[in-house]
Design an enzyme around this catalytic site. Sequence first.
Site, PDB file in Angstrom:
ATOM      1  CG  HIS A  47      -1.809  -0.977   1.336  1.00 35.54           C
ATOM      2  ND1 HIS A  47      -2.328  -1.351   0.815  1.00 35.54           N
ATOM      3  CD2 HIS A  47      -1.713  -2.337   2.133  1.00 35.54           C
ATOM      4  CE1 HIS A  47      -3.408  -2.353   1.008  1.00 35.54           C
ATOM      5  NE2 HIS A  47      -3.194  -3.021   1.667  1.00 35.54           N
ATOM      6  CG  HIS A  58      -6.190  -5.728   0.856  1.00 36.43           C
ATOM      7  ND1 HIS A  58      -6.878  -5.102   1.457  1.00 36.43           N
ATOM      8  CD2 HIS A  58      -4.825  -5.715   1.800  1.00 36.43           C
ATOM      9  CE1 HIS A  58      -6.648  -5.324   2.402  1.00 36.43           C
ATOM     10  NE2 HIS A  58      -5.760  -5.259   2.806  1.00 36.43           N
TER      11      HIS A  58
END
Lengths: 336, 336, 207, 207
Positions: free
Chosen positions: A56, A218
């Site tokens: 991320h 994700h």
Amino acid sequence: MKKFINDVDLVEEQMIQGMVKAYPQYLKKLDCGNVVVRAAKKERKVALVSGGGSGHEPAHGGFVGEGMLDAAVAGAVFTSPTPDQIYEAVKEVATEAGVLLIVKNYTGDVMNFEMGEEMAQMEGIRVDHVITNDDVAVKDSLYTVGRRGVAGTVFVHKIAGALAEQGAALPEVKAVALKVIDNVRTMGAAIAPCTVPAAGNPGFTLGENEMEVGIGIHGEPGTHREERKTADETADLLLDQILADIDYAGSEVAVMINGAGATPLMELYIINNHVADVLKEKGIRVYRTYVGEYMTSIEMQGFSISLLKLDEQMKELLDAKADTPAWKEIGGKTHG
Amino acid sequence: MKKFINDVDLVEEQMIQGMVKAYPQYLKKLDCGNVVVRAAKKERKVALVSGGGSGHEPAHGGFVGEGMLDAAVAGAVFTSPTPDQIYEAVKEVATEAGVLLIVKNYTGDVMNFEMGEEMAQMEGIRVDHVITNDDVAVKDSLYTVGRRGVAGTVFVHKIAGALAEQGAALPEVKAVALKVIDNVRTMGAAIAPCTVPAAGNPGFTLGENEMEVGIGIHGEPGTHREERKTADETADLLLDQILADIDYAGSEVAVMINGAGATPLMELYIINNHVADVLKEKGIRVYRTYVGEYMTSIEMQGFSISLLKLDEQMKELLDAKADTPAWKEIGGKTHG
Amino acid sequence: MVDGKKLTAVLMQISHKMTEQKDYLTRLDAAIGDSDHGINMARGFEAVEKKLPSLADKDIGTILKTVGMTLVSTVGGASGPLYGSAFMKAGVAMAGKEDMDLSDFLEAMRTGVEAVQMRGRAGAGEKTMLDSMLPAMDAMEEEASANAQIHTVLKAGVIAAWDGVEGTKDMIATKGRASYLGERSVGHQDPGATSFAYMLETIASMF
Amino acid sequence: MVDGKKLTAVLMQISHKMTEQKDYLTRLDAAIGDSDHGINMARGFEAVEKKLPSLADKDIGTILKTVGMTLVSTVGGASGPLYGSAFMKAGVAMAGKEDMDLSDFLEAMRTGVEAVQMRGRAGAGEKTMLDSMLPAMDAMEEEASANAQIHTVLKAGVIAAWDGVEGTKDMIATKGRASYLGERSVGHQDPGATSFAYMLETIASMF
Ligand SMILES: Nc1ncnc2c1ncn2[C@@H]1O[C@H](COP(=O)(O)OP(=O)(O)O)[C@@H](O)[C@H]1O
Ligand SMILES: Nc1ncnc2c1ncn2[C@@H]1O[C@H](COP(=O)(O)OP(=O)(O)O)[C@@H](O)[C@H]1O
Ligand SMILES: [Mg+2]
Ligand SMILES: [Mg+2]
Ligand SMILES: [Mg+2]
Ligand SMILES: [Mg+2]
């Protein structure tokens, strides 16, 4: 899989090392796994700890520094960190003012942070947590695990981080974090997937004219797939759901156009051009806009829109000084 | 071509509008084409003007603001802006202290800026220019147009911008810009191309195991193609040429790991991990590192490494306060 | 029946199975999750494997607890705390025992499954690992109460576990990451249920 | 021979040709440049086209200067200042003329080509537009000095221009963006040389 990496098993470690070597004035890595803390520990303030899977970037290590986080814990790519890592982070940054964990709502993250919190509490550390859940793509209902925490989480880091830096007590810092969580909504879409290095193949595939709507962070597929639309139409699709979720009418907002990793800034600006127009037309005043990469999904080609409904306190904290690798605010003066 | 855009003919205009709408506290757009200037004109200082084709976001508009540029001029994607746009930018920001143009060395950019400069001089405006040429992939020789200006140009914006903000005179600002140009070298590589929206097809194609070495920032192929290597090997390849070009031994440097647009931060950090190690091993001290997107090529998957050899003046100016959409420095204090 | 040596041998085989099925489990997770279940399980059991040599002479409780703690501290994600808690709690139930008989084994298993239920706040029919764990437990306990041999008991468990895995295909996920897909999760088999079936299958193959 | 009306008609046809060859010129530029030459030329001549109606009754010099300034202010890149300067300087040479004869035309052309040489600081053999411009000029001047008709003169120019384009394939670029490719530029034809050949071909087709 075309990536600039060395070894799929070393991705997380080398990434964190590379980050810490780039920003030694901000960051320090603990020996026990991929935990990053402020280069200089700040005493006598509530310490903020966040984290999640890797992939991320710049979240979460990029937000460690003055006015934001005190520690960030990174798991394997898209995999929540483990309780002992979280415990080590908490132990390192804990002060007598206590620690607040900022956790994104995923089964794995929640369970691991919960266990880490329990471990720290057993050591007599004062710890509390908040769970972010800004993703309106997922309907909140009794029959699901609730909405996911996505890019809006970064607003929690910024605003709660600013209040903590001012020396507020744990209940106040938690309260403002919860206020941000109550007032921020996000939704995203993607036109190309990403590949978990150790998996070697993308999580899904998309045809030239397809897009995934309601993506998480994700690399998982979204809530549905549909025909690819223009930038403006896609933004409308996401905005409609965000604006339907809480009442933004007449309010002032902060806007985040968050790139998923491979979407060029050019496209994010084009999207903001339309978002700004739509909000103006609806009488929603934009206080601040943030366009860039804040909470990515490796090299996914996509974006999310976040709208945070502001009050005076949040406005002031949003503009307060921050000095981290990935979010800086000069502070002290207010623009415009 | 999978992009979040609306119309290939509106890309530049909507992108600039979206940028200005995101950052009204920093930026204002002129009516005459894609020229962005500071929201509040700063008088009594040398004004800095830069620009080039679009597609390099956040360059150049993202660097307009306190401590960096006064105006940025954007042409069509990868196409130099026209002389009249450049002239309008200069006219808008000119002060009695004069104007410095920061131009990247490309035939088109040089000719157009030259003509814009001539137009402004005819109006009695005091204008000078510097030409950046940091790309060591291209050999400088009598038989070529010389090295290209690439990501290292952003160091010129930062350092000359800081000196101009302090009120230095035009010759001093030009001198420090030239000092940066003399001391910065860059080289890049890519594993996937980008597509000019109006062209609709990528500038080149690459097999799974190929990479282009010595790429520019306009989506053009590099100086040669070779078998794809690991992150560390690729970084070595680029570093070798950079370090061979000027003598960095024993010096202090600023490092920029610049993403080409679609390369995730994860990979840029992994690259920096190795770059930092190599420099350490060679006894070259890293004063500051900047990892992120500064000078992109739309959605190219690649990166460049820039090394700027520093002296005390450049160190101080690098850390001086900057407040722009894409580069912020708190200033006032020095870290670490 | 099962002493520390046997238990560590079984755990070694489970580790091999996880490595063998790593890509398959990851592919299953790609369809309805985030492409990491196999990677997570293999990473966790690789760490367990490293500890096994030093555990063979320990009591059952210690071995299970160590395995649980190792999984918790290396797997992450959802499966780490779930499988980790299962082994840890099973270890507590077997504390001090040098040997497990069939009823000990079933007690340990049941304790572990209950730990998964508690930690994950999920029940049957939510398209999770519980949908192979719960039917397998029931089937094993039923066989055991009919005084079947361990081999027969385990075999019934394995069959029920794989039936359970098959059953997850028709379910709409309401827990874990797959729940975000809603109806789109239908038609895909749950990775966690699958990894459990492989685990039980491996155990059964050794008795 | 050529008055304002005829000249604007010719320019209109050139504009159509640039739009027609936009993709082809862009593809040529993709190989050794940055994929925009066709886009640039089409954008510039589209802007020129919009001005043509109001120019038909102006003198030759004014028309050419206006075209040049329009190209300079809309094309950008390398070709904008080059073609723009060429038309502007040609316009200066034809200042005040209501009509161009063959020798005027050749003078205007020669002036334009010299402007390209000055602005771009390039010469023959560097794989640029000059490699079709220069041989075309030479061929036309030679025909003209043998007192050939305009049609014959232009035809010779077109043949020489395309020969020149062909010749750029063997050259190593030493000017412009293609020069960064060094030896890799060999085998590819220069986009700017090609756009000039199309321009001259369009002119020739109207006489
Ligand atoms: N609340 C829960 N209760 C029981 N099992 C769960 C729960 N949530 C997820 N699981 C199981 O975890 C598996 C996914 O594990 P894994 O992919 O390793 O973690 P993550 O979902 O965090 O990426 C699912 O297939 C499911 O069987
Ligand atoms: N110095 C120069 N002199 C003459 N022609 C040049 C020069 N540099 C470039 N050119 C011409 O310009 C063409 C490229 O134009 P274009 O693609 O529109 O601009 P850019 O290279 O800036 O993208 C080349 O094919 C070449 O013919
Ligand atoms: Mg995961
Ligand atoms: Mg160009
Ligand atoms: Mg998973
Ligand atoms: Mg070009």
